[in-house]
Design an enzyme around this catalytic site. Structure first.
Site, PDB file in Angstrom:
ATOM      1  N   LYS A 187      36.429  40.289  32.338  1.00 44.89           N
ATOM      2  CA  LYS A 187      37.401  41.023  33.169  1.00 44.89           C
ATOM      3  C   LYS A 187      38.623  40.136  33.347  1.00 44.89           C
ATOM      4  CE  LYS A 187      38.908  41.893  36.906  1.00 44.89           C
ATOM      5  NZ  LYS A 187      40.360  41.773  37.194  1.00 44.89           N
ATOM      6  N   GLU A 261      34.759  28.370  39.521  1.00 42.40           N
ATOM      7  CA  GLU A 261      35.855  27.396  39.462  1.00 42.40           C
ATOM      8  C   GLU A 261      36.949  27.957  40.364  1.00 42.40           C
ATOM      9  OE1 GLU A 261      39.237  25.960  38.622  1.00 42.40           O
ATOM     10  OE2 GLU A 261      38.918  26.439  36.494  1.00 42.40           O
ATOM     11  N   GLU A 393      46.063  25.747  49.826  1.00 48.21           N
ATOM     12  CA  GLU A 393      46.524  25.862  48.444  1.00 48.21           C
ATOM     13  C   GLU A 393      47.758  26.766  48.422  1.00 48.21           C
ATOM     14  OE1 GLU A 393      43.936  27.937  45.671  1.00 48.21           O
ATOM     15  OE2 GLU A 393      44.516  26.491  44.135  1.00 48.21           O
TER      16      GLU A 393
HETATM   17  P1  ADP Z   1      44.085  34.609  42.395  1.00 47.30           P
HETATM   18  O1  ADP Z   1      44.399  34.296  43.812  1.00 47.30           O
HETATM   19  O2  ADP Z   1      44.096  33.464  41.470  1.00 47.30           O
HETATM   20  O3  ADP Z   1      44.726  35.854  41.878  1.00 47.30           O
HETATM   21  P2  ADP Z   1      41.669  36.085  42.721  1.00 47.30           P
HETATM   22  O4  ADP Z   1      40.409  35.430  43.118  1.00 47.30           O
HETATM   23  O5  ADP Z   1      42.268  37.077  43.627  1.00 47.30           O
HETATM   24  O6  ADP Z   1      42.585  34.865  42.382  1.00 47.30           O
HETATM   25  O7  ADP Z   1      41.524  36.778  41.304  1.00 47.30           O
HETATM   26  C1  ADP Z   1      40.865  36.172  40.203  1.00 47.30           C
HETATM   27  C2  ADP Z   1      40.128  37.246  39.438  1.00 47.30           C
HETATM   28  O8  ADP Z   1      39.120  37.806  40.285  1.00 47.30           O
HETATM   29  C3  ADP Z   1      41.004  38.419  39.002  1.00 47.30           C
HETATM   30  O9  ADP Z   1      40.567  38.837  37.720  1.00 47.30           O
HETATM   31  C4  ADP Z   1      40.699  39.473  40.062  1.00 47.30           C
HETATM   32  O10 ADP Z   1      40.905  40.799  39.614  1.00 47.30           O
HETATM   33  C5  ADP Z   1      39.225  39.215  40.317  1.00 47.30           C
HETATM   34  N1  ADP Z   1      38.730  39.686  41.612  1.00 47.30           N
HETATM   35  C6  ADP Z   1      39.423  39.909  42.763  1.00 47.30           C
HETATM   36  N2  ADP Z   1      38.606  40.334  43.742  1.00 47.30           N
HETATM   37  C7  ADP Z   1      37.339  40.370  43.225  1.00 47.30           C
HETATM   38  C8  ADP Z   1      36.037  40.697  43.738  1.00 47.30           C
HETATM   39  N3  ADP Z   1      35.860  41.082  44.988  1.00 47.30           N
HETATM   40  N4  ADP Z   1      34.974  40.582  42.917  1.00 47.30           N
HETATM   41  C9  ADP Z   1      35.132  40.157  41.644  1.00 47.30           C
HETATM   42  N5  ADP Z   1      36.327  39.844  41.091  1.00 47.30           N
HETATM   43  C10 ADP Z   1      37.417  39.944  41.862  1.00 47.30           C
END
Ligand code: ADP
Length: 487
Positions: A187, A261, A393
């Site tokens: 994803k 990570e 951060e």
């Molecule tokens: P960033 O702040 O780096 O954007 P996120 O953690 O929001 O980090 O997003 C990193 C990835 O996790 C993206 O691919 C996002 O779509 C996905 N993501 C966001 N929320 C969820 C969730 N509840 N469960 C799984 N994946 C998620």
């Protein structure tokens, strides 16, 4: 402007002229073909440097994730039994084709994510290819990676990646999974899905067996559907600490391996005996190149007090020479901020720094483009450990500069954070390096360098920055189950 700032050279623009073919819309990549999502819904991905729409991308949901898992499971029955040297051949082909397409993919990465072409061309693409080459080498030698045990694949791996290194993260996660005989449902991040989808095309070209890699695009809900699918035998996530915690909760009752990570607030410690020019370059590349969009960005700088004045002056001078602007210009150092939400967050934290009494230095006066998301590189002095900018951060080109008097103080202050992703130490003394590196609570410690990556070198965090390693022999461990070898 100081005399030093006035010596700045003027360059002509050097725009990258190649434009990759971008389709108007992209489907999900399931079982070797691009398909419509069950809901028929889509989202738009834009160029953050111009705000221009690049493409419509399919929005996957639980039904699509289920289709992808079924395809991956069926493919896994054959892929896991394929002769390892045959699996290696596919990975080598992927690596070579990535190299052949690297210019086009670098431009696409820059257009979709906003990072300077210099970074995507010289860092992301070569490293992405390197990960496939490196893991191709392991595919038929896994028994030597785990002495006394027989490594077996886990099955279908759900992998969720962020927007800061879209293609590199995809390679970083897919390559070890495939080398170990697993299949994948990936994803990508919702703001940067395009290079993963073009990687899918490369997979079609090299005739990777259908279903071995499936790519389901979408936002957080799609990611949650990946995490919660009962057919997943492993989850690997790179992203924010909040979402990582949420994923841990979701998986608490399930006995499947997880690697996380997550975020960081990494310290760079500069001692008076360091080579200062070298340290300045390391600090600059650790926070300002790539807009600070690196989870291990060296966002806290600790300088030994006796050189602080000189060091800060040199840092100001170097900052004044950075070029902010068109990411497709080969001279650009600092490109666009990935999204309007991210820019808003950075701006909020910068004003919080000012409000709490820290002093902002922002002397890069390049005119910023009128459209798109931009933030000048900057740093704060007068930062207290309690200030928000010293603790949270920021994920932007914002550095907090602090001082220390003794090595003990430097270590104590560097470690006083919930995070533990990376750290940098700058000193001329070998013994000091080993002593300090051993006492820093960080998954990676760079000594007299920063942000150096290699497929053979494990990367990952400790404390709130996550667990598990990616890359190297350690990274393989996350993708195998180990049965005791019979004697
Ligand atoms: P960033 O702040 O780096 O954007 P996120 O953690 O929001 O980090 O997003 C990193 C990835 O996790 C993206 O691919 C996002 O779509 C996905 N993501 C966001 N929320 C969820 C969730 N509840 N469960 C799984 N994946 C998620």
């Amino acid at each position: 402007m100081t005399a030093a700032e006035g010596t700045r050279l003027e360059y002509a623009t050097a725009p990258e002229r190649l434009r990759p073919q971008i389709d108007a819309s992209y489907g999900l990549f399931i079982n070797g073909e691009f398909v419509e999502p069950a809901s028929n819904a889509s989202f738009v991905t834009t160029d953050p440097a111009t705000g221009r729409k690049l493409a419509e991308v399919a929005q996957g949901d639980e039904r699509d994730v289920d289709r992808a898992v079924q395809a991956a499971k069926a493919a896994g029955a054959r892929w896991s039994r394929l002769k390892p040297s045959e699996r290696a051949k596919y990975l080598f082909r992927l690596a070579r084709r990535l190299q052949e397409c690297s210019r086009e993919l670098a431009v696409l990465e820059t257009m979709d994510g906003g990072k300077p072409i210099r970074e995507s061309r010289d860092v992301d693409l070569p490293l992405a290819a390197q990960h496939f080459f490196y893991h191709a080498g392991w595919a038929d030698k896994l028994q030597f990676a785990f002495a006394g045990a027989t490594p077996k694949p886990l099955g279908v791996c759900g992998q969720i990646i962020p927007w800061n290194f879209p293609l590199l993260m995809a390679a970083w996660k897919i390559a070890p999974a495939l080398a170990c005989g697993n299949t994948v449902v990936l994803k990508p991040a919702e703001t940067t899905p395009l290079t993963a989808l073009h990687l899918a095309r490369i997979m079609q070209e090299i005739e990777l067996p259908d279903g071995v890699v499936n790519i389901v695009t979408g936002a957080g809900n799609t990611g949650a559907a990946v995490v919660n699918h009962p057919g997943m035998k492993k989850i690997a996530f790179t992203g924010s600490t909040d979402v990582g915690r949420h994923i841990m909760h979701s998986l608490a009752a399930r006995d499947i391996p997880l690697t996380l990570e997550l975020g960081g607030k990494s310290p760079n410690i500069v001692f008076a005996d360091a080579s200062l020019d070298q340290a300045i370059e390391g600090v600059v590349s650790g926070i300002w190149f790539n807009q600070g969009h690196v989870c291990c960005a060296g966002s806290r700088l600790y300088v030994e007090e006796c050189i602080a004045e000189e060091f800060i002056a040199a840092l100001r001078e170097r900052m004044a020479r950075l070029r902010v602007g068109d990411p497709l210009d080969k001279n650009t150092d600092v490109g666009a901020i990935n999204s309007a939400e991210q820019l808003e967050r950075i701006e909020g934290l910068v004003s919080c720094g000012r409000d709490q009494g820290a002093v902002l230095h922002e002397i890069n006066d390049d005119p910023l483009p009128s459209r798109g998301n931009w933030h000048r590189p900057c740093f704060f002095t007068g930062v207290e450990p309690s200030h928000t900018i010293a603790r949270e951060e920021i994920f932007g080109p914002v550095l907090s500069v602090m001082t220390f008097r003794t090595p003990e103080e430097a270590i104590r202050r560097a470690n006083s954070t919930p995070y533990g992703l990376a750290a940098g130490v700058w000193t001329d003394k070998g013994a000091k390096i080993f002593d300090i590196a051993a006492r820093l609570e960080a998954g990676v410690v760079w000594c007299n360098t920063y942000n150096m990556f290699d497929a053979s070198s494990p990367f990952g965090g400790t404390k709130a920055s996550g667990f598990g390693r990616e890359g190297g022999r350690h990274g393989l461990r996350a993708y195998v189950q180990l049965a005791e070898a019979r004697s």
